[in-house]
Design a protein around this motif. Sequence first.
Motif, PDB file in Angstrom:
ATOM      1  N   TRP A   1       0.845  -1.184   0.000  1.00 60.72           N
ATOM      2  CA  TRP A   1       0.000   0.000   0.000  1.00 60.72           C
ATOM      3  C   TRP A   1       0.892   1.250   0.000  1.00 60.72           C
ATOM      4  CZ3 TRP A   1      -5.521  -0.168   0.582  1.00 60.72           C
ATOM      5  CH2 TRP A   1      -6.045  -1.451   0.751  1.00 60.72           C
ATOM      6  N   ASP A   2       0.755   2.081  -1.011  1.00 61.13           N
ATOM      7  CA  ASP A   2       1.504   3.328  -1.087  1.00 61.13           C
ATOM      8  C   ASP A   2       0.743   4.425  -0.337  1.00 61.13           C
ATOM      9  OD1 ASP A   2       3.690   2.463  -2.819  1.00 61.13           O
ATOM     10  OD2 ASP A   2       2.132   2.231  -4.341  1.00 61.13           O
ATOM     11  N   VAL A   3       1.496   5.317   0.315  1.00 55.95           N
ATOM     12  CA  VAL A   3       0.912   6.337   1.183  1.00 55.95           C
ATOM     13  C   VAL A   3       0.966   7.701   0.492  1.00 55.95           C
ATOM     14  CG1 VAL A   3       1.019   7.419   3.453  1.00 55.95           C
ATOM     15  CG2 VAL A   3       1.651   5.008   3.200  1.00 55.95           C
ATOM     16  N   TYR A   4      -0.186   8.381   0.459  1.00 58.33           N
ATOM     17  CA  TYR A   4      -0.298   9.698  -0.176  1.00 58.33           C
ATOM     18  C   TYR A   4      -0.986  10.672   0.765  1.00 58.33           C
ATOM     19  CZ  TYR A   4       0.669   7.252  -4.583  1.00 58.33           C
ATOM     20  OH  TYR A   4       1.236   6.502  -5.576  1.00 58.33           O
ATOM     21  N   LEU A   5      -0.728  11.934   0.538  1.00 57.88           N
ATOM     22  CA  LEU A   5      -1.411  13.006   1.260  1.00 57.88           C
ATOM     23  C   LEU A   5      -2.290  13.761   0.273  1.00 57.88           C
ATOM     24  CD1 LEU A   5      -1.878  14.872   3.724  1.00 57.88           C
ATOM     25  CD2 LEU A   5       0.103  16.198   2.942  1.00 57.88           C
ATOM     26  N   ARG A   6      -3.585  13.832   0.599  1.00 62.94           N
ATOM     27  CA  ARG A   6      -4.482  14.668  -0.196  1.00 62.94           C
ATOM     28  C   ARG A   6      -4.589  16.009   0.485  1.00 62.94           C
ATOM     29  NH1 ARG A   6      -9.160  16.776  -0.280  1.00 62.94           N
ATOM     30  NH2 ARG A   6      -9.858  15.775   1.666  1.00 62.94           N
ATOM     31  N   GLU A   7      -4.062  17.020  -0.166  1.00 58.86           N
ATOM     32  CA  GLU A   7      -4.046  18.364   0.397  1.00 58.86           C
ATOM     33  C   GLU A   7      -5.448  18.965   0.399  1.00 58.86           C
ATOM     34  OE1 GLU A   7      -1.487  19.664   1.706  1.00 58.86           O
ATOM     35  OE2 GLU A   7       0.357  19.096   0.683  1.00 58.86           O
ATOM     36  N   PRO A   8      -5.721  19.930   1.292  1.00 56.55           N
ATOM     37  CA  PRO A   8      -7.022  20.599   1.296  1.00 56.55           C
ATOM     38  C   PRO A   8      -7.313  21.244  -0.056  1.00 56.55           C
ATOM     39  CG  PRO A   8      -5.775  21.157   3.269  1.00 56.55           C
ATOM     40  CD  PRO A   8      -4.838  20.419   2.369  1.00 56.55           C
ATOM     41  N   GLY A   9      -8.547  21.092  -0.513  1.00 52.95           N
ATOM     42  CA  GLY A   9      -8.963  21.729  -1.750  1.00 52.95           C
ATOM     43  C   GLY A   9      -8.555  21.000  -3.004  1.00 52.95           C
ATOM     44  N   THR A  10      -8.006  19.766  -2.888  1.00 44.80           N
ATOM     45  CA  THR A  10      -7.601  18.997  -4.057  1.00 44.80           C
ATOM     46  C   THR A  10      -8.367  17.684  -4.097  1.00 44.80           C
ATOM     47  OG1 THR A  10      -5.778  17.882  -2.910  1.00 44.80           O
ATOM     48  CG2 THR A  10      -5.291  20.010  -3.954  1.00 44.80           C
ATOM     49  N   ASP A  11      -8.350  17.031  -5.273  1.00 43.83           N
ATOM     50  CA  ASP A  11      -9.006  15.734  -5.377  1.00 43.83           C
ATOM     51  C   ASP A  11      -7.970  14.623  -5.249  1.00 43.83           C
ATOM     52  OD1 ASP A  11      -7.685  15.712  -7.811  1.00 43.83           O
ATOM     53  OD2 ASP A  11      -9.471  16.226  -8.965  1.00 43.83           O
ATOM     54  N   ASP A  12      -8.430  13.372  -5.346  1.00 47.20           N
ATOM     55  CA  ASP A  12      -7.547  12.227  -5.130  1.00 47.20           C
ATOM     56  C   ASP A  12      -6.418  12.159  -6.154  1.00 47.20           C
ATOM     57  OD1 ASP A  12      -9.205  11.623  -3.074  1.00 47.20           O
ATOM     58  OD2 ASP A  12      -9.951   9.728  -3.884  1.00 47.20           O
TER      59      ASP A  12
ATOM     60  N   ALA B   1      -4.722  14.439  -7.356  1.00 43.06           N
ATOM     61  CA  ALA B   1      -3.658  15.389  -7.047  1.00 43.06           C
ATOM     62  C   ALA B   1      -2.919  15.046  -5.758  1.00 43.06           C
ATOM     63  CB  ALA B   1      -4.226  16.800  -6.955  1.00 43.06           C
ATOM     64  N   ALA B   2      -3.250  13.912  -5.142  1.00 45.65           N
ATOM     65  CA  ALA B   2      -2.577  13.519  -3.899  1.00 45.65           C
ATOM     66  C   ALA B   2      -1.087  13.310  -4.166  1.00 45.65           C
ATOM     67  CB  ALA B   2      -3.205  12.248  -3.342  1.00 45.65           C
ATOM     68  N   VAL B   3      -0.260  13.673  -3.177  1.00 42.96           N
ATOM     69  CA  VAL B   3       1.192  13.607  -3.335  1.00 42.96           C
ATOM     70  C   VAL B   3       1.743  12.474  -2.471  1.00 42.96           C
ATOM     71  CG1 VAL B   3       1.450  16.028  -3.923  1.00 42.96           C
ATOM     72  CG2 VAL B   3       1.502  15.352  -1.531  1.00 42.96           C
ATOM     73  N   ALA B   4       2.782  11.820  -2.976  1.00 44.95           N
ATOM     74  CA  ALA B   4       3.409  10.730  -2.244  1.00 44.95           C
ATOM     75  C   ALA B   4       4.075  11.248  -0.984  1.00 44.95           C
ATOM     76  CB  ALA B   4       4.423  10.016  -3.127  1.00 44.95           C
ATOM     77  N   VAL B   5       4.079  10.438   0.056  1.00 43.60           N
ATOM     78  CA  VAL B   5       4.658  10.799   1.351  1.00 43.60           C
ATOM     79  C   VAL B   5       6.011  10.125   1.486  1.00 43.60           C
ATOM     80  CG1 VAL B   5       4.350  10.643   3.847  1.00 43.60           C
ATOM     81  CG2 VAL B   5       2.378  11.091   2.377  1.00 43.60           C
ATOM     82  N   GLU B   6       6.985  10.857   2.040  1.00 44.49           N
ATOM     83  CA  GLU B   6       8.304  10.295   2.316  1.00 44.49           C
ATOM     84  C   GLU B   6       8.331   9.654   3.699  1.00 44.49           C
ATOM     85  OE1 GLU B   6      11.173  13.366   2.021  1.00 44.49           O
ATOM     86  OE2 GLU B   6      11.266  13.311  -0.181  1.00 44.49           O
ATOM     87  N   PRO B   7       9.135   8.609   3.893  1.00 41.97           N
ATOM     88  CA  PRO B   7       9.248   7.999   5.225  1.00 41.97           C
ATOM     89  C   PRO B   7      10.139   8.815   6.143  1.00 41.97           C
ATOM     90  CG  PRO B   7      10.654   6.852   3.676  1.00 41.97           C
ATOM     91  CD  PRO B   7       9.905   7.882   2.877  1.00 41.97           C
TER      92      PRO B   7
END
Length: 279
Positions: free
Chosen positions: A80-91, A93-99
């Motif tokens: 499972w890859d982890v992403y952050l969906r920023e406020p005001g954006t859709d899925d 546009a979610a950005v990958a998260v670094e460990p």
Amino acid sequence: MTASAARRTPRADCTVGPDGGITFDLDRRREDGEASELLLRLRGAKSTDGGTVRLPLSPLRDGRLRAVLPGARESAEGRWDVYLREPGTDDDAAVAVEPGIRDLRLLVDRTPGAGPVAVRIPYPTLDGRLAVRCWLRAPHAEAGAVTFDGTGITVEATLYGTDLGADAGVEARQPGADGRVLRVPVTGQDGTFAFTLPLDRLADGAVTAQQLWTLWLVPGTAEGERAAGVRISRILDDVWDRKKIFVYPGRSTGEGALATPCYSTDNDLCLRLEPEPAG
């Protein structure tokens, strides 16, 4: 400076709890009235397959954001890859998260309880992103020590979720629909068992190319029938990919082939059979 230029890659510290849940602490702040969420996406799954888990983010006292994946929530087996969906954006546009820091201490020497064996390990991908490796096995055969003598390879293991039953055995299965199956008996009781693969029975004729045999425990039943096979793996610790970490020496079968126990990228125990090097 534009918003895209000011944005930097989010980073998350991970802590695995006693129940197998994972806490994600992000180095991000949340503006009043705005909501963001953490997305876990099952690699290879389509959006219609339920391959996305949404975790709400809540602010901590220090201003960072926290999301929790509960231990009681079952996660499909896979990566499972982890992403952050920023406020005001859709899925999309979610950005990958670094460990960030990963606290996995409670995974070491873990003994699972009743029910399916569920393991989740946050880990860094090869390209520097955060992902979670999940296993969900019911029943499960956990591999332990692997030892050698002059004639065979012996494996000790522990069985969870079912009984060995009468006339249990282990099958080494050669790949392919017409592949050979080498069956050997097991010894043990109370969930622990052991088996030995004799080297001289592995090769059937000349071995001209590498073969990767899979290892399965086949419990017996009260009626002496064969139950479904249980894949022998090693997942009850903090190692998400032991293929290049647990490296064993090979042993000659005496028939021009070399037999070497190894792990797959999914932590399944295998046996590699290949032509013996000259000399």
